[in-house]
Design a protein around this motif. Structure first.
Motif, PDB file in Angstrom:
ATOM      1  N   GLY A 227      29.394   8.271 -16.093  1.00 53.73           N
ATOM      2  CA  GLY A 227      30.519   7.468 -16.558  1.00 53.73           C
ATOM      3  C   GLY A 227      30.601   6.173 -15.782  1.00 53.73           C
ATOM      4  O   GLY A 227      29.667   5.782 -15.078  1.00 53.73           O
ATOM      5  N   THR A 228      31.717   5.498 -15.913  1.00 52.83           N
ATOM      6  CA  THR A 228      31.941   4.235 -15.219  1.00 52.83           C
ATOM      7  C   THR A 228      32.416   4.499 -13.791  1.00 52.83           C
ATOM      8  O   THR A 228      33.434   5.174 -13.603  1.00 52.83           O
ATOM      9  CB  THR A 228      33.009   3.408 -15.959  1.00 52.83           C
ATOM     10  OG1 THR A 228      32.578   3.201 -17.308  1.00 52.83           O
ATOM     11  CG2 THR A 228      33.221   2.073 -15.295  1.00 52.83           C
ATOM     12  N   PRO A 229      31.718   3.991 -12.766  1.00 54.04           N
ATOM     13  CA  PRO A 229      32.109   4.286 -11.383  1.00 54.04           C
ATOM     14  C   PRO A 229      33.575   4.008 -11.083  1.00 54.04           C
ATOM     15  O   PRO A 229      34.238   4.813 -10.411  1.00 54.04           O
ATOM     16  CB  PRO A 229      31.173   3.397 -10.563  1.00 54.04           C
ATOM     17  CG  PRO A 229      29.938   3.299 -11.411  1.00 54.04           C
ATOM     18  CD  PRO A 229      30.448   3.239 -12.822  1.00 54.04           C
ATOM     19  N   ALA A 230      34.104   2.888 -11.576  1.00 60.00           N
ATOM     20  CA  ALA A 230      35.497   2.550 -11.269  1.00 60.00           C
ATOM     21  C   ALA A 230      36.463   3.607 -11.773  1.00 60.00           C
ATOM     22  O   ALA A 230      37.530   3.830 -11.180  1.00 60.00           O
ATOM     23  CB  ALA A 230      35.851   1.184 -11.864  1.00 60.00           C
ATOM     24  N   SER A 231      36.093   4.281 -12.869  1.00 60.99           N
ATOM     25  CA  SER A 231      36.999   5.278 -13.439  1.00 60.99           C
ATOM     26  C   SER A 231      37.084   6.540 -12.585  1.00 60.99           C
ATOM     27  O   SER A 231      37.985   7.363 -12.779  1.00 60.99           O
ATOM     28  CB  SER A 231      36.548   5.652 -14.855  1.00 60.99           C
ATOM     29  OG  SER A 231      35.332   6.375 -14.834  1.00 60.99           O
ATOM     30  N   PHE A 232      36.162   6.705 -11.646  1.00 64.35           N
ATOM     31  CA  PHE A 232      36.142   7.911 -10.820  1.00 64.35           C
ATOM     32  C   PHE A 232      36.832   7.728  -9.470  1.00 64.35           C
ATOM     33  O   PHE A 232      36.886   8.671  -8.673  1.00 64.35           O
ATOM     34  CB  PHE A 232      34.703   8.367 -10.591  1.00 64.35           C
ATOM     35  CG  PHE A 232      34.020   8.876 -11.831  1.00 64.35           C
ATOM     36  CD1 PHE A 232      34.463  10.030 -12.460  1.00 64.35           C
ATOM     37  CD2 PHE A 232      32.942   8.193 -12.374  1.00 64.35           C
ATOM     38  CE1 PHE A 232      33.835  10.498 -13.606  1.00 64.35           C
ATOM     39  CE2 PHE A 232      32.320   8.657 -13.517  1.00 64.35           C
ATOM     40  CZ  PHE A 232      32.763   9.813 -14.138  1.00 64.35           C
ATOM     41  N   LEU A 233      37.335   6.513  -9.205  1.00 73.44           N
ATOM     42  CA  LEU A 233      38.032   6.292  -7.939  1.00 73.44           C
ATOM     43  C   LEU A 233      39.243   7.212  -7.842  1.00 73.44           C
ATOM     44  O   LEU A 233      40.092   7.255  -8.739  1.00 73.44           O
ATOM     45  CB  LEU A 233      38.480   4.829  -7.834  1.00 73.44           C
ATOM     46  CG  LEU A 233      37.386   3.816  -7.508  1.00 73.44           C
ATOM     47  CD1 LEU A 233      37.860   2.396  -7.787  1.00 73.44           C
ATOM     48  CD2 LEU A 233      36.944   3.963  -6.055  1.00 73.44           C
ATOM     49  N   GLY A 234      39.318   7.959  -6.764  1.00 75.11           N
ATOM     50  CA  GLY A 234      40.407   8.895  -6.567  1.00 75.11           C
ATOM     51  C   GLY A 234      40.185  10.231  -7.233  1.00 75.11           C
ATOM     52  O   GLY A 234      40.949  11.179  -6.997  1.00 75.11           O
ATOM     53  N   LEU A 235      39.168  10.346  -8.077  1.00 73.30           N
ATOM     54  CA  LEU A 235      38.873  11.607  -8.758  1.00 73.30           C
ATOM     55  C   LEU A 235      37.668  12.300  -8.150  1.00 73.30           C
ATOM     56  O   LEU A 235      37.644  13.528  -8.037  1.00 73.30           O
ATOM     57  CB  LEU A 235      38.622  11.350 -10.256  1.00 73.30           C
ATOM     58  CG  LEU A 235      39.801  10.733 -11.037  1.00 73.30           C
ATOM     59  CD1 LEU A 235      39.391  10.495 -12.490  1.00 73.30           C
ATOM     60  CD2 LEU A 235      41.020  11.649 -10.968  1.00 73.30           C
TER      61      LEU A 235
END
Length: 252
Positions: A227-235
């Motif tokens: 997926g998109t790296p930014a979308s995984f911040l905090g997850l």
């Protein structure tokens, strides 16, 4: 494939760049194209027998190519280059020199004199210059640069969130009509200073000298993460994001 079956070595990538120079020039803006030429020059000047120096310079070339559209043949090939499994050799430096020569060659001169009163082929006849199209505002869906459509903080907002001048590794995208923009994903949604993992990854991606390449990594698809790296911040755990960036940098 190289002898370990882990993907092509550096030289085929450089040859592929040579095969697609025209489409690369059309896909990159002037700043991006200049950066690519600068990175190729650094590769050409690297000592051929210094594997680490050549590897670092080649990584700079790879990062300069990240803004290419995902479907571009060279962009598709980037993740297949394995700098660890197949260290670049002296041939990479030779290939870089050849590319620089092609990229800096002057346009061919007209075949012959132009008759008086005629218009050279490919030129625009003399006359009134059409009015320039109005500038598209940052965040506007019509903006030609997709990175500038992403939510972002202004320079003043980023300074306030950082409690002073933003650190150099924070991605800063120039937007002449509106001022510098700092992609919002770099900051926690509820306020506060930048994510530490973002700063760590940005250091790996050389965001201070190639902010567009770093932003493209964060906001583009990533097969390592799914997926998109930014979308995984905090997850995802921070070390997984760092690992994905390290895989790019080291070619794993």
């Amino acid at each position: 494939m190289n002898e370990e079956g882990r993907g092509p070595s550096a030289e085929p990538l450089l040859a592929l760049i040579g095969d697609h120079l025209e489409s690369i020039r059309g896909a990159l803006d002037d700043e991006q194209h200049t950066l690519l030429l600068t990175r190729l020059t650094a590769l050409a000047e690297a000592p051929p027998d210094d594997t680490m120096a050549v590897r670092r310079a080649l990584q700079g070339v790879r990062l300069a190519l990240r803004p290419l559209p995902f479907e571009h043949p060279v962009r598709v090939a980037l993740d297949g280059v394995r700098l660890v499994a197949a260290p670049p050799g002296p041939a990479a430096v030779t290939e870089a020199l050849a590319l620089i020569s092609l990229m800096t060659a002057p346009d061919p001169a007209p075949a012959g004199p132009t008759p008086a009163g005629s218009t050279p082929a490919g030129s625009t006849p003399a006359g009134p210059t059409p009015a320039a199209a109005p500038a598209v505002g940052a965040g506007d869906d019509r903006a030609p640069d997709p990175l500038l459509r992403e939510p972002a903080l202004s320079a003043a907002e980023a300074t306030a969130r950082c409690g002073g001048a933003p650190p150099p590794e924070l991605i800063k995208l120039p937007d002449p009509p509106h001022g510098d923009r700092y992609p919002q994903f770099q900051f926690p949604a509820g306020g506060g200073t930048p994510h530490e993992v973002v700063l760590e990854v940005n250091r790996l991606l050389l965001a201070d000298i190639d902010p567009r390449g770093a932003a493209s990594w964060w906001l583009g698809g990533n097969t390592w993460l799914g997926g998109t790296p930014a979308s995984f911040l905090g997850l995802l755990p921070d070390h997984e994001l760092v690992g994905a960036a390290t895989a790019l940098v080291e070619g794993e």
